[in-house]
Design a protein around this motif. Structure first.
Motif, short mmCIF file in Angstrom:
data_model
loop_
_atom_site.label_atom_id
_atom_site.label_comp_id
_atom_site.label_asym_id
_atom_site.label_seq_id
_atom_site.Cartn_x
_atom_site.Cartn_y
_atom_site.Cartn_z
N ALA A 255 0.85 -1.20 0.00
CA ALA A 255 0.00 0.00 0.00
C ALA A 255 0.88 1.24 0.00
N SER A 265 -3.20 4.81 -0.57
CA SER A 265 -3.97 3.84 -1.34
C SER A 265 -4.52 2.74 -0.43
N GLU A 266 -5.55 2.10 -0.93
CA GLU A 266 -6.02 0.88 -0.28
C GLU A 266 -4.95 -0.21 -0.44
N ARG A 268 -3.15 -3.47 -1.58
CA ARG A 268 -3.29 -4.31 -2.77
C ARG A 268 -2.71 -5.68 -2.46
N VAL A 301 -12.54 -6.65 1.80
CA VAL A 301 -11.72 -5.46 2.01
C VAL A 301 -12.22 -4.67 3.21
N ARG A 305 -9.19 -4.92 5.86
CA ARG A 305 -8.10 -4.08 5.40
C ARG A 305 -7.44 -3.35 6.57
N PRO A 308 -4.65 2.60 6.14
CA PRO A 308 -3.63 2.92 5.14
C PRO A 308 -2.55 3.87 5.63
N ALA A 375 -13.32 4.92 8.26
CA ALA A 375 -12.97 3.70 7.53
C ALA A 375 -13.54 2.44 8.17
#
Length: 388
Positions: A255, A265-266, A268, A301, A305, A308, A375
């Motif tokens: 990320a 970014s989210e 990956r 996600v 997640r 970030p 989030a």
């Protein structure tokens, strides 16, 4: 400020050729008059600083990229992670994608020459490239070069020699990967502000000489939530930071955790697929790995997640500890078994940990908590905070 004037020396009436001749002959006034006349003809020197109007500033071109929203075209960037997270595989995969001009994890790239300075195991780097080429091809190989000779960023001659070699290969104004920062600064104390300052200055000198981007591959600290290993001046000096992580279930992701000219970014997710590239002298297979993106399952996600931002990670860890110590449960709609803390207590816990200027800790902590709530990493209602 002293003004420097370049003037053509006149020939004196007695054959004077330099200032000493004019001084000995007593004709210094002739020399001074000639210099003054040339200075007058040259006009005033242009101003050192140009003041831009708002319209002029707005008309400047936007920052360019190598990987859109991931890596800028110019500056200093860092990619880091703990051992065995796959960061070198990610760097090599990204480098190859850039040289080919193909999308990387769905992001556009712009091709450029890349010089990969691999300082931690020539054999392993060779096997990784062989695996990549075997599976994904080598369409961009003409733009990709490798350096495996030892290098120290702390030696001025090493930087000069590397820059000259890159220019001679016409590979400047692209990307120089230094893998790793630790191997490229032997004897340095990464926790020292002085030594880290020397490392940063060296990276900036290399970038200023070549143009383009210098990408440093670095390690995470012992406490992963605190980000880059070593002195905090490194994170403040770079234009982008990418984090590579791996959990206990072998799930890997990368990320963007910092970008000066763009959003974080989210994460990956990716996996490392084993590739057999040959056999050794005993007939046993020689293997390496390649990077393959992994698609999230629907809804995964949002549930799993990671935060970030670096500040958000630190804040969440600190608030988690405060919640463990809390004796308040089930407040304002929280499940009965969920410990809760007041919103201000959550901000205080985060502020005590954030590596920012003291006068800004509460402001940054409050932003981090708000981001965690937005989030879905924290629940908040009626001044109470708890984990979802």
């Amino acid at each position: 400020m002293t003004e420097i004037i370049r003037a053509q020396l006149p020939r004196g009436p007695n054959g004077e050729k330099d200032p000493n001749d004019f001084a000995r002959s007593g004709n210094v006034h002739i020399l001074n008059d000639a210099i003054a006349e040339q200075a007058k003809a040259a006009g005033p020197a242009p101003p050192r600083f140009h003041l831009l109007t708002p319209d002029e500033l707005a008309s400047r071109p936007a920052a360019q990229y190598r990987i859109k929203r991931v890596l800028p075209a110019e500056g200093i960037a860092v990619i880091y992670g703990p051992p065995k997270s796959g960061k070198t595989f990610i760097v090599l995969d990204a480098a190859a994608a850039i040289t080919e001009g193909r999308e990387w994890f769905g992001y556009r790239t712009r091709p450029c020459p890349i010089v990969y300075v691999g300082l931690e195991g020539e054999g392993g780097l060779s096997q990784r490239w062989q695996a990549y080429r075997l599976v994904k091809g080598d369409a961009g190989k003409d733009r990709l070069k490798f350096v495996t000779a030892q290098l120290s960023l702390l030696l001025a001659d090493d930087i000069t020699d590397l820059a000259n070699a890159i220019k001679a290969a016409r590979a400047d104004a692209g990307i120089v990967v230094i893998d790793t920062l630790n191997a490229a600064s032997p004897g340095a104390d990464e926790n020292s502000s002085v030594d880290m300052g020397r490392i940063i200055a060296a990276a900036k000198r290399l970038q200023a000489t070549l143009g383009g981007l210098v990408l440093l591959v670095h390690h995470a600290g012992k406490e992963l939530s605190r980000g880059l290993r070593g002195h905090s001046s490194l994170s403040g000096a770079v234009d982008a930071i990418l984090e590579v992580s791996r959990d206990n279930n072998d799930n890997r992701e990368w990320a963007v955790t910092r970008a000066k000219d763009g959003p974080e970014s989210e994460p990956r997710p990716f996996r490392l697929d084993v590739v057999e590239i040959g056999t050794d002298e005993d007939g046993d297979p020689i293997t390496s790995c390649i990077v393959e993106p992994v698609e999230h399952k629907s809804g995964e996600v949002a549930r799993h997640r990671k935060p970030p931002g670096g500040n958000q990670k630190i804040a969440l860890e600190a608030i988690g500890e405060a919640l463990k110590a809390s004796s308040e449960y089930g407040k304002s709609g929280a499940p009965d078994f969920r410990p809760c803390v007041r919103y201000d207590a959550a901000v205080d816990a985060a502020a005590d940990r954030l590596p920012v200027e003291k006068k800004r800790t509460r402001e940054r902590a409050r932003l981090a908590v708000q981001g965690l709530v937005s989030a879905g990493h924290l629940s908040y209602q009626d001044d109470w905070v708890w984990l979802p």
